[in-house]
Motif scaffolding. Sequence first.
Motif, PDB file in Angstrom:
ATOM      1  N   HIS A  59      -0.579   4.490   8.971  1.00  9.97           N
ATOM      2  CA  HIS A  59       0.036   3.158   9.025  1.00  9.97           C
ATOM      3  C   HIS A  59       0.419   2.694   7.626  1.00  9.97           C
ATOM      4  O   HIS A  59       1.538   2.224   7.406  1.00  9.97           O
ATOM      5  CB  HIS A  59      -0.925   2.158   9.674  1.00  9.97           C
ATOM      6  CG  HIS A  59      -0.460   0.745   9.596  1.00  9.97           C
ATOM      7  ND1 HIS A  59       0.693   0.302  10.211  1.00  9.97           N
ATOM      8  CD2 HIS A  59      -0.975  -0.333   8.945  1.00  9.97           C
ATOM      9  CE1 HIS A  59       0.853  -0.981   9.952  1.00  9.97           C
ATOM     10  NE2 HIS A  59      -0.138  -1.388   9.181  1.00  9.97           N
ATOM     11  N   VAL A  60      -0.485   2.832   6.677  1.00  7.18           N
ATOM     12  CA  VAL A  60      -0.194   2.450   5.289  1.00  7.18           C
ATOM     13  C   VAL A  60       0.971   3.268   4.756  1.00  7.18           C
ATOM     14  O   VAL A  60       1.880   2.733   4.106  1.00  7.18           O
ATOM     15  CB  VAL A  60      -1.453   2.606   4.403  1.00  7.18           C
ATOM     16  CG1 VAL A  60      -1.106   2.520   2.933  1.00  7.18           C
ATOM     17  CG2 VAL A  60      -2.491   1.552   4.777  1.00  7.18           C
ATOM     18  N   HIS A  61       0.986   4.556   5.028  1.00  7.80           N
ATOM     19  CA  HIS A  61       2.090   5.416   4.602  1.00  7.80           C
ATOM     20  C   HIS A  61       3.414   4.911   5.162  1.00  7.80           C
ATOM     21  O   HIS A  61       4.418   4.821   4.446  1.00  7.80           O
ATOM     22  CB  HIS A  61       1.817   6.850   5.056  1.00  7.80           C
ATOM     23  CG  HIS A  61       2.907   7.808   4.718  1.00  7.80           C
ATOM     24  ND1 HIS A  61       3.919   8.107   5.608  1.00  7.80           N
ATOM     25  CD2 HIS A  61       3.156   8.529   3.599  1.00  7.80           C
ATOM     26  CE1 HIS A  61       4.744   8.975   5.046  1.00  7.80           C
ATOM     27  NE2 HIS A  61       4.307   9.251   3.828  1.00  7.80           N
ATOM     28  N   ASN A  62       3.428   4.541   6.449  1.00  5.78           N
ATOM     29  CA  ASN A  62       4.655   4.038   7.084  1.00  5.78           C
ATOM     30  C   ASN A  62       5.101   2.714   6.472  1.00  5.78           C
ATOM     31  O   ASN A  62       6.298   2.485   6.291  1.00  5.78           O
ATOM     32  CB  ASN A  62       4.453   3.889   8.588  1.00  5.78           C
ATOM     33  CG  ASN A  62       4.317   5.223   9.284  1.00  5.78           C
ATOM     34  OD1 ASN A  62       4.733   6.257   8.770  1.00  5.78           O
ATOM     35  ND2 ASN A  62       3.714   5.212  10.454  1.00  5.78           N
ATOM     36  N   ALA A 113       9.181   0.194   2.956  1.00  4.92           N
ATOM     37  CA  ALA A 113       9.514  -0.656   1.806  1.00  4.92           C
ATOM     38  C   ALA A 113      10.346   0.092   0.765  1.00  4.92           C
ATOM     39  O   ALA A 113      10.685  -0.464  -0.279  1.00  4.92           O
ATOM     40  CB  ALA A 113       8.237  -1.184   1.162  1.00  4.92           C
ATOM     41  N   GLY A 114      10.666   1.348   1.036  1.00  2.35           N
ATOM     42  CA  GLY A 114      11.503   2.116   0.121  1.00  2.35           C
ATOM     43  C   GLY A 114      10.738   2.858  -0.951  1.00  2.35           C
ATOM     44  O   GLY A 114      11.344   3.440  -1.848  1.00  2.35           O
ATOM     45  N   LEU A 115       9.421   2.855  -0.872  1.00  2.00           N
ATOM     46  CA  LEU A 115       8.628   3.630  -1.835  1.00  2.00           C
ATOM     47  C   LEU A 115       8.599   5.083  -1.365  1.00  2.00           C
ATOM     48  O   LEU A 115       9.082   5.407  -0.290  1.00  2.00           O
ATOM     49  CB  LEU A 115       7.217   3.055  -1.943  1.00  2.00           C
ATOM     50  CG  LEU A 115       7.140   1.583  -2.370  1.00  2.00           C
ATOM     51  CD1 LEU A 115       5.696   1.144  -2.487  1.00  2.00           C
ATOM     52  CD2 LEU A 115       7.868   1.333  -3.665  1.00  2.00           C
ATOM     53  N   VAL A 116       8.021   5.940  -2.174  1.00  2.00           N
ATOM     54  CA  VAL A 116       7.979   7.364  -1.837  1.00  2.00           C
ATOM     55  C   VAL A 116       6.515   7.816  -1.783  1.00  2.00           C
ATOM     56  O   VAL A 116       6.031   8.508  -2.669  1.00  2.00           O
ATOM     57  CB  VAL A 116       8.756   8.191  -2.893  1.00  2.00           C
ATOM     58  CG1 VAL A 116       8.860   9.642  -2.463  1.00  2.00           C
ATOM     59  CG2 VAL A 116      10.134   7.600  -3.122  1.00  2.00           C
ATOM     60  N   PRO A 117       5.789   7.414  -0.723  1.00  2.00           N
ATOM     61  CA  PRO A 117       4.376   7.778  -0.642  1.00  2.00           C
ATOM     62  C   PRO A 117       4.187   9.226  -0.203  1.00  2.00           C
ATOM     63  O   PRO A 117       5.050   9.812   0.452  1.00  2.00           O
ATOM     64  CB  PRO A 117       3.830   6.819   0.411  1.00  2.00           C
ATOM     65  CG  PRO A 117       4.997   6.558   1.294  1.00  2.00           C
ATOM     66  CD  PRO A 117       6.202   6.580   0.401  1.00  2.00           C
ATOM     67  N   ARG A 144       3.398  -2.514  -6.746  1.00  2.00           N
ATOM     68  CA  ARG A 144       4.095  -2.904  -5.504  1.00  2.00           C
ATOM     69  C   ARG A 144       3.385  -2.309  -4.294  1.00  2.00           C
ATOM     70  O   ARG A 144       3.180  -2.990  -3.290  1.00  2.00           O
ATOM     71  CB  ARG A 144       5.550  -2.435  -5.568  1.00  2.00           C
ATOM     72  CG  ARG A 144       6.335  -2.632  -4.302  1.00  2.00           C
ATOM     73  CD  ARG A 144       7.016  -3.982  -4.263  1.00  2.00           C
ATOM     74  NE  ARG A 144       7.924  -4.046  -3.136  1.00  2.00           N
ATOM     75  CZ  ARG A 144       7.752  -4.872  -2.118  1.00  2.00           C
ATOM     76  NH1 ARG A 144       6.763  -5.716  -2.113  1.00  2.00           N
ATOM     77  NH2 ARG A 144       8.604  -4.873  -1.112  1.00  2.00           N
ATOM     78  N   ALA A 145       2.974  -1.051  -4.397  1.00  2.00           N
ATOM     79  CA  ALA A 145       2.302  -0.387  -3.278  1.00  2.00           C
ATOM     80  C   ALA A 145       0.979  -1.067  -2.957  1.00  2.00           C
ATOM     81  O   ALA A 145       0.665  -1.306  -1.787  1.00  2.00           O
ATOM     82  CB  ALA A 145       2.079   1.087  -3.604  1.00  2.00           C
ATOM     83  N   GLU A 146       0.202  -1.404  -3.974  1.00  7.37           N
ATOM     84  CA  GLU A 146      -1.082  -2.056  -3.737  1.00  7.37           C
ATOM     85  C   GLU A 146      -0.902  -3.426  -3.080  1.00  7.37           C
ATOM     86  O   GLU A 146      -1.672  -3.810  -2.206  1.00  7.37           O
ATOM     87  CB  GLU A 146      -1.872  -2.168  -5.037  1.00  7.37           C
ATOM     88  CG  GLU A 146      -2.407  -0.820  -5.490  1.00  7.37           C
ATOM     89  CD  GLU A 146      -3.099  -0.863  -6.841  1.00  7.37           C
ATOM     90  OE1 GLU A 146      -2.943  -1.856  -7.586  1.00  7.37           O
ATOM     91  OE2 GLU A 146      -3.812   0.108  -7.149  1.00  7.37           O
TER      92      GLU A 146
END
Length: 107
Positions: A19-22, A27-31, A63-65
């Motif tokens: 879920h966090v990855h999604n 949001a346009g990040l690259v996890p 931003r990710a946090e």
Amino acid sequence: MTLDSVRVFRHPNALLVNHVHNVLTSAGLVPVLRNMTLGGGAGELPPGECEPEVWVPVGHRQRAEALVDEALNGPAEGLPAWRCPACGESLEGVFDTCWQCGQARPV
């Protein structure tokens, strides 16, 4: 582990990690997901080393946090209600798009 990426989330529940990855992907990040299949190694390996993880490039850490915190705990403060500039529909603050006409919330 590389120095150009950093772990932003770790949890024994792989569904929550996905879920966090999604959320971060949306949001346009690259996890990047790591340790998704190491759960079976717990006992032979330290449990903390077997938990599924989400990593992002170092520059995306802040931003990710913030996105992870919001996804797990809800928004820090509620956004105010707004009126659609296109059709005049009154909308609650949680909506980014007008359900009546599809117009995006003004910035």
